[in-house]
Each structure stands twice: as C-alpha cells, then as structure tokens.
Write an enzyme that holds these catalytic residues in place. Structure first.
Site, PDB file in Angstrom:
ATOM      1  N   LYS A   1       2.045  14.186  -8.609  1.00  0.00           N
ATOM      2  CA  LYS A   1       2.339  12.823  -9.071  1.00  0.00           C
ATOM      3  C   LYS A   1       2.350  12.769 -10.599  1.00  0.00           C
ATOM      4  CE  LYS A   1       2.066   8.020  -8.355  1.00  0.00           C
ATOM      5  NZ  LYS A   1       1.736   6.899  -7.515  1.00  0.00           N
TER       6      LYS A   1
ATOM      7  N   GLU B   1      10.401   4.825 -13.336  1.00  0.00           N
ATOM      8  CA  GLU B   1      11.279   5.000 -12.181  1.00  0.00           C
ATOM      9  C   GLU B   1      12.746   4.725 -12.490  1.00  0.00           C
ATOM     10  OE1 GLU B   1       9.384   4.209  -8.371  1.00  0.00           O
ATOM     11  OE2 GLU B   1      11.271   3.374  -7.675  1.00  0.00           O
TER      12      GLU B   1
ATOM     13  N   ASN C   1       9.096   7.774  -3.166  1.00  0.00           N
ATOM     14  CA  ASN C   1       9.287   6.762  -2.118  1.00  0.00           C
ATOM     15  C   ASN C   1       9.839   7.362  -0.833  1.00  0.00           C
ATOM     16  OD1 ASN C   1       8.494   4.229  -3.305  1.00  0.00           O
ATOM     17  ND2 ASN C   1      10.131   4.602  -4.757  1.00  0.00           N
TER      18      ASN C   1
ATOM     19  N   GLU D   1       0.522  10.119   2.694  1.00  0.00           N
ATOM     20  CA  GLU D   1       1.004  10.223   1.309  1.00  0.00           C
ATOM     21  C   GLU D   1       0.828  11.651   0.775  1.00  0.00           C
ATOM     22  OE1 GLU D   1       2.755   7.901  -0.036  1.00  0.00           O
ATOM     23  OE2 GLU D   1       1.923   5.893   0.311  1.00  0.00           O
TER      24      GLU D   1
ATOM     25  N   LYS E   1       1.615   1.932 -11.267  1.00  0.00           N
ATOM     26  CA  LYS E   1       2.314   0.856 -10.556  1.00  0.00           C
ATOM     27  C   LYS E   1       1.271  -0.126 -10.057  1.00  0.00           C
ATOM     28  CE  LYS E   1       6.553   2.842  -8.703  1.00  0.00           C
ATOM     29  NZ  LYS E   1       7.271   3.218  -7.477  1.00  0.00           N
TER      30      LYS E   1
ATOM     31  N   HIS F   1      -0.358   1.070   5.671  1.00  0.00           N
ATOM     32  CA  HIS F   1       0.748   1.549   4.840  1.00  0.00           C
ATOM     33  C   HIS F   1       1.074   3.016   5.151  1.00  0.00           C
ATOM     34  CE1 HIS F   1       3.245   2.049   1.282  1.00  0.00           C
ATOM     35  NE2 HIS F   1       2.486   3.075   0.905  1.00  0.00           N
TER      36      HIS F   1
ATOM     37  N   ARG G   1      -2.580 -11.082 -21.656  1.00  0.00           N
ATOM     38  CA  ARG G   1      -1.463 -10.152 -21.948  1.00  0.00           C
ATOM     39  C   ARG G   1      -1.872  -8.681 -21.932  1.00  0.00           C
ATOM     40  NH1 ARG G   1      -0.130 -14.116 -25.998  1.00  0.00           N
ATOM     41  NH2 ARG G   1       1.397 -15.536 -25.123  1.00  0.00           N
TER      42      ARG G   1
ATOM     43  N   HIS H   1       8.290   0.479   4.419  1.00  0.00           N
ATOM     44  CA  HIS H   1       8.067  -0.907   3.964  1.00  0.00           C
ATOM     45  C   HIS H   1       8.694  -1.893   4.938  1.00  0.00           C
ATOM     46  CE1 HIS H   1       7.343   0.225  -0.555  1.00  0.00           C
ATOM     47  NE2 HIS H   1       6.315   0.494   0.214  1.00  0.00           N
TER      48      HIS H   1
ATOM     49  N   ARG I   1      11.239   9.518 -10.317  1.00  0.00           N
ATOM     50  CA  ARG I   1      10.075   8.909  -9.644  1.00  0.00           C
ATOM     51  C   ARG I   1      10.451   8.320  -8.286  1.00  0.00           C
ATOM     52  NH1 ARG I   1       5.026   5.493 -12.231  1.00  0.00           N
ATOM     53  NH2 ARG I   1       3.970   5.165 -10.248  1.00  0.00           N
TER      54      ARG I   1
ATOM     55  N   HIS J   1       9.360   5.592   2.405  1.00  0.00           N
ATOM     56  CA  HIS J   1       8.878   4.231   2.108  1.00  0.00           C
ATOM     57  C   HIS J   1       9.919   3.150   2.390  1.00  0.00           C
ATOM     58  CE1 HIS J   1       5.664   6.486   0.330  1.00  0.00           C
ATOM     59  NE2 HIS J   1       5.052   5.418  -0.139  1.00  0.00           N
TER      60      HIS J   1
HETATM   61  P1  NAD Z   1      -6.827  -0.464   1.460  1.00  0.00           P
HETATM   62  O1  NAD Z   1      -7.014  -0.681   0.037  1.00  0.00           O
HETATM   63  O2  NAD Z   1      -6.539  -1.638   2.316  1.00  0.00           O
HETATM   64  O3  NAD Z   1      -8.093   0.314   2.031  1.00  0.00           O
HETATM   65  C1  NAD Z   1      -8.127   0.629   3.380  1.00  0.00           C
HETATM   66  C2  NAD Z   1      -9.411   0.124   4.074  1.00  0.00           C
HETATM   67  O4  NAD Z   1     -10.461   1.030   3.783  1.00  0.00           O
HETATM   68  C3  NAD Z   1      -9.868  -1.232   3.613  1.00  0.00           C
HETATM   69  O5  NAD Z   1     -10.397  -1.929   4.711  1.00  0.00           O
HETATM   70  C4  NAD Z   1     -10.973  -0.894   2.631  1.00  0.00           C
HETATM   71  O6  NAD Z   1     -11.897  -1.926   2.474  1.00  0.00           O
HETATM   72  C5  NAD Z   1     -11.572   0.310   3.268  1.00  0.00           C
HETATM   73  N1  NAD Z   1     -12.256   1.250   2.382  1.00  0.00           N
HETATM   74  C6  NAD Z   1     -11.857   1.644   1.165  1.00  0.00           C
HETATM   75  N2  NAD Z   1     -12.636   2.627   0.720  1.00  0.00           N
HETATM   76  C7  NAD Z   1     -13.572   2.836   1.664  1.00  0.00           C
HETATM   77  C8  NAD Z   1     -14.655   3.732   1.780  1.00  0.00           C
HETATM   78  N3  NAD Z   1     -14.897   4.669   0.875  1.00  0.00           N
HETATM   79  N4  NAD Z   1     -15.439   3.667   2.880  1.00  0.00           N
HETATM   80  C9  NAD Z   1     -15.159   2.749   3.858  1.00  0.00           C
HETATM   81  N5  NAD Z   1     -14.123   1.905   3.822  1.00  0.00           N
HETATM   82  C10 NAD Z   1     -13.343   1.957   2.737  1.00  0.00           C
HETATM   83  O7  NAD Z   1      -5.610   0.565   1.737  1.00  0.00           O
HETATM   84  P2  NAD Z   1      -5.122   1.897   1.015  1.00  0.00           P
HETATM   85  O8  NAD Z   1      -4.540   2.717   2.085  1.00  0.00           O
HETATM   86  O9  NAD Z   1      -6.170   2.472   0.155  1.00  0.00           O
HETATM   87  O10 NAD Z   1      -3.972   1.384   0.064  1.00  0.00           O
HETATM   88  C11 NAD Z   1      -2.798   0.824   0.565  1.00  0.00           C
HETATM   89  C12 NAD Z   1      -2.180  -0.001  -0.523  1.00  0.00           C
HETATM   90  O11 NAD Z   1      -1.819   0.834  -1.613  1.00  0.00           O
HETATM   91  C13 NAD Z   1      -0.898  -0.705  -0.093  1.00  0.00           C
HETATM   92  O12 NAD Z   1      -0.931  -2.032  -0.538  1.00  0.00           O
HETATM   93  C14 NAD Z   1       0.191   0.064  -0.821  1.00  0.00           C
HETATM   94  O13 NAD Z   1       1.305  -0.734  -1.112  1.00  0.00           O
HETATM   95  C15 NAD Z   1      -0.516   0.502  -2.045  1.00  0.00           C
HETATM   96  N6  NAD Z   1       0.069   1.681  -2.696  1.00  0.00           N
HETATM   97  C16 NAD Z   1       0.303   1.601  -4.031  1.00  0.00           C
HETATM   98  C17 NAD Z   1       0.817   2.694  -4.687  1.00  0.00           C
HETATM   99  C18 NAD Z   1       0.990   2.645  -6.174  1.00  0.00           C
HETATM  100  O14 NAD Z   1       1.591   3.562  -6.738  1.00  0.00           O
HETATM  101  N7  NAD Z   1       0.457   1.645  -6.839  1.00  0.00           N
HETATM  102  C19 NAD Z   1       1.104   3.878  -3.989  1.00  0.00           C
HETATM  103  C20 NAD Z   1       0.836   3.916  -2.626  1.00  0.00           C
HETATM  104  C21 NAD Z   1       0.322   2.801  -1.975  1.00  0.00           C
HETATM  105  N1  GLY Z   2       3.852   5.579  -4.810  1.00  0.00           N
HETATM  106  C1  GLY Z   2       5.118   5.598  -5.483  1.00  0.00           C
HETATM  107  C2  GLY Z   2       5.010   5.674  -6.943  1.00  0.00           C
HETATM  108  O1  GLY Z   2       3.945   5.657  -7.515  1.00  0.00           O
HETATM  109  O2  GLY Z   2       6.004   5.736  -7.586  1.00  0.00           O
END
Ligand code: NAD
Ligand code: GLY
Length: 400
Positions: A257, A267, A275, A215, A173, A295, A151, A282, A271, A278
């Site tokens: 942010k 949100e 998006n 982003e 998130k 992404h 939890r 998406h 917030r 997005h």
């Molecule tokens: P990712 O986590 O897939 O990383 C991208 C690639 O880079 C992967 O292959 C990873 O292994 C590699 N990598 C990471 N750091 C590295 C480094 N320093 N050196 C070499 N390789 C490295 O993708 P991302 O773009 O970081 O994240 C995308 C995800 O984030 C999506 O799932 C998206 O939905 C999510 N997201 C979440 C929020 C939120 O608010 N929680 C906001 C935006 C995006």
């Molecule tokens: N990336 C969108 C949010 O954090 O709300």
C-alpha cells in the site's frame, strides 16, 4: 513487471519506483517500520509489532499540543482506551475521549457531528491531536473529522482490526457514507503516524479477521504473486492468529500500500488498483444496506466477480479464479454475492467513484500480479453477475 504496463494514466516510472521484494522474515519481538513517502512535510511511519500499546518508544515525538481526543467506539473503548490513555497522559495536559456507536451504519454525518460536538464542547484548538482507536469505521470518521475541524488538525491512527491495519489506516483516505453510496463524502488527509499493535487482534471476532484477510488477499493478485503464494501456504496460521504470520502479512500489505500511495496519493491512476473487487463489493454493501455484509466479505465476493470478468475479457486465465476461490474459502470468506437483481448491482456500481460519465470502470487482472482499469460491456457484466451470485448468499450473515 514494468509499472507503466499498468497503463493507468501515470508518467513513465523509473526502476527506483518498483515495489521492494517480498521478504517473509520478520522479528516478532521487534517493531517493524514501513514508511509512507510523501515528501518532507507529509511522510510518516507505520509501526507494526506485538504489544505496542504498552511500549513507550512507539509513542514518543507525537505532535505537540495541549490536548488530545481519543475517538473510539462502544466496543473497542472498553477494551483498549485505558491503555492508550496511559501512553498519552504523559504528553498531553488533557486527554478526552469519545465512544461512538459501533457499526458501518454509523459511518454518517451524525457520528461526524458527535466528534465536532465533543471537540468544541471541550475547548479544542487547532493543535488538538485526534487519535483514532478502532477499525476502519472509526479511522475513516476520525480522519475526516481531523481533515475538516478548524480546517485541519493532526491525527494518529491506532487501528485495531486486521482490515484497518493492512489497509484503511494507511494512505489518507477518509470518508463517511451517504445513503446513496459508500464513502461518498470525504477527503484525502494523511495521519501523522500509524501504530499497529498486533496483540489487539486477539480480541477480534473471527468474521472480522476474515474480513481483514480479504483486503490482504487483494494485494497478491494486483501486485505480488510471491505474496499470494505465501498466503496460500500460511492461511491456516493466519486464521489461528499466529503472531509471526500476522506480522509478515501486516508488514507486506503495508509495504504494497505504501508503494502505491507513494506513487499516486490522490488516485489519479495506479491507486485505483487497490479497488480490486470493490466496485462489485460496494454494490453489495449499499445494495443490501450498510452493515448487512462486512466490507471485507463484500470485497471477497467482488474479487471473484472481477476475476471472472477479467477472464471473460481476455485477461487472467480461468484457473486463477478457482485458486482465488480456494484461498477465500480457507479464510472463511464468501465466493459468491447475493442475488440482487443485476440492475440493482449496475445502479449501485454507476455511483462508484471510479465511474466516468456513468460508465462503470472495473479493476481487472491482466495476469496474476498485474491489474488495469477499464470499462466492460454490460452483457459481460450481467453474465458475471448471474454466474457469481446466489439466493443462498443473500442470507450470508455478518457473523457466520
Ligand atoms: P469496523 O471498523 O466496523 O470494525 C469491525 C468490528 O470490529 C466493529 O464492531 C468494531 O467495534 C470491532 N473491533 C475493532 N477492533 C476490535 C478489537 N481489537 N477487538 C474486538 N473488536 C474489535 O470495520 P473494519 O473492517 O475495521 O473497517 C471497515 C471500514 O473501513 C469500512 O467502512 C470501509 O469502507 C473502510 N475502509 C477504508 C479504507 C481506506 O482506505 N480509508 C480502506 C478499506 C476499508
Ligand atoms: N483502500 C483503497 C485505497 O486506499 O485506495
């Protein structure tokens, strides 16, 4: 800019709620701190700087526990786990680690369960601290595991992609994907701290840097025209991973942010502007199948679509779209989406979490620096989809 003019279902906001001004100065040697203000119990710091994985001061006063689990993946683990372990071993009796399979297609129940298996198999308790070492996929998965294991256990974000440093690690998130939609199962759950070591970006592949820049670019049109100007002037430096330019860009993105999340953590209004791009983005990701486009690439094309729709519906003026496309192209990002059938886009967009009773709601621009959320007539959306997609983009590779 009056915040209430966002008209996003928020109470009247006072002057103290305004976003602090953009300051393009930054100290490369120092540690920048941005605070997420969520009251006494849940406020936390985002620490930004070069070489933070090797700087003890950033790692002091972590949550107290017997054990910690580093969650990373098969790409990032071999690069940075040992550095992180060296920081944690003086503070925790046991430091376990788990290397998840790499990729958006692994942001699933199966990966989440691997984290639970590791925690339970190792004898974790309610105080065990999780460290998310990786990009947004690892961060979202680890955050969701932390939110739900026993939890709720504490977790720290150590983002290693630009995208994760400027967006996903901040604001709480957490989620996994469902085959029918992106980020469909998750929780709002804040980390204890976010530690952004800019040096780790040196190993980040170029397309991933570009995806993060999508982003970053997002923050200009929705909130900060001066930052947008700065990005136009400094995009070449950012593409070269210039440390000072990266520090400015990560700090400013986190400030924007933090401002949004501090006003609307869960949100209920403001917030939603984060998006921007997005809803379309998406749909590209789930329409093509997760992992086909990054992404950030999908968000880039989505921002162009949302801007065109804004123009059609009497918002931002047409020249802005050319300006946005030029900036995205400089960041090596797509400016059109794949030509999936419009009905496919619409189906996926109806699944968007902003949809209400099947009505798709879009983040649109009233002008540069101001966004709002609204529904749009289907005919206009289809017209934008026809204008902003191409068969060529279907073949846009994840690693162009
Ligand atoms: P990712 O986590 O897939 O990383 C991208 C690639 O880079 C992967 O292959 C990873 O292994 C590699 N990598 C990471 N750091 C590295 C480094 N320093 N050196 C070499 N390789 C490295 O993708 P991302 O773009 O970081 O994240 C995308 C995800 O984030 C999506 O799932 C998206 O939905 C999510 N997201 C979440 C929020 C939120 O608010 N929680 C906001 C935006 C995006
Ligand atoms: N990336 C969108 C949010 O954090 O709300």
């Amino acid at each position: 800019m009056t915040l209430s003019s966002h008209n996003l279902n928020l109470p009247e906001l006072s002057a103290k709620d305004t976003l602090i001004g953009f300051d393009p100065r930054v100290s490369v040697e120092g540690v920048e701190e941005v605070r997420i203000d969520l009251g006494q119990a849940r406020s936390y710091s985002i620490l930004i700087g070069e070489g933070l994985l090797s700087r003890d001061e950033v790692w002091s006063d972590l949550p107290k526990a017997r054990a910690a689990l580093i969650v990373t993946n098969t790409t990032v683990g071999p690069l940075y786990e040992e550095k992180l372990r060296a920081r944690l071993q003086s503070q925790y009796q046991q430091v376990w680690s788990l290397h998840l399979p790499d990729g958006e297609e692994h942001k699933t129940w199966e990966s989440l369960n691997l984290i639970f298996d590791k925690l339970l198999g190792s004898g974790a308790d309610r105080k065990t601290v999780l460290f998310a070492l990786g990009g947004g996929v690892v961060g979202d998965l680890t955050g969701f595991a932390a939110a739900t294991f026993m939890r709720g256990v504490p977790f720290v974000q150590v983002p290693t992609t630009l995208l994760a440093q400027v967006d996903s690690s901040v604001g709480g998130k957490t989620a996994i994907n469902h085959p029918m939609g992106k980020n469909m199962v998750g929780a709002f759950y804040q980390p204890e701290r976010v530690i952004c070591d800019l040096s780790v970006l040196n190993t980040l592949p170029a397309p991933e840097l570009s995806a993060g820049l999508a982003e970053v670019i997002k923050y200009g049109p929705i909130a900060d025209p001066l930052f947008l100007d700065w990005l136009e002037q400094n995009m070449d430096l950012l593409m070269q991973k210039d440390p000072k330019a990266l520090a400015v860009c990560v700090r400013r993105s986190c400030e924007i942010k933090a401002w949004v999340v501090g006003l609307d953590e869960r949100e209920s209004g403001l917030r939603e502007i984060l998006n921007f791009g997005h809803t379309f983005g998406h749909a590209i990701e789930s329409g093509l199948g997760f992992g086909k486009w990054l992404h950030g690439q999908a968000v880039a094309a989505g921002m162009v679509m949302a801007s065109e729709l804004s123009v059609l519906l009497g918002g931002v003026e047409a020249p802005f779209v050319s300006r946005l496309k030029a900036l995205l192209a400089k960041a090596h990002l797509p400016t059109v989406g794949p030509d999936l059938p419009p009905q496919t886009y619409l189906e996926h967009m109806r699944m968007d979490k902003k949809s209400v009773a099947g009505d798709i709601r879009f983040v649109l621009l009233s002008c540069v620096g101001k966004a709002h959320v609204r529904t749009a007539p289907e005919a206009e959306v289809i017209s934008v989809l026809k204008q902003c997609t191409s068969a060529q983009a279907l073949g846009y590779a994840v690693t162009p």
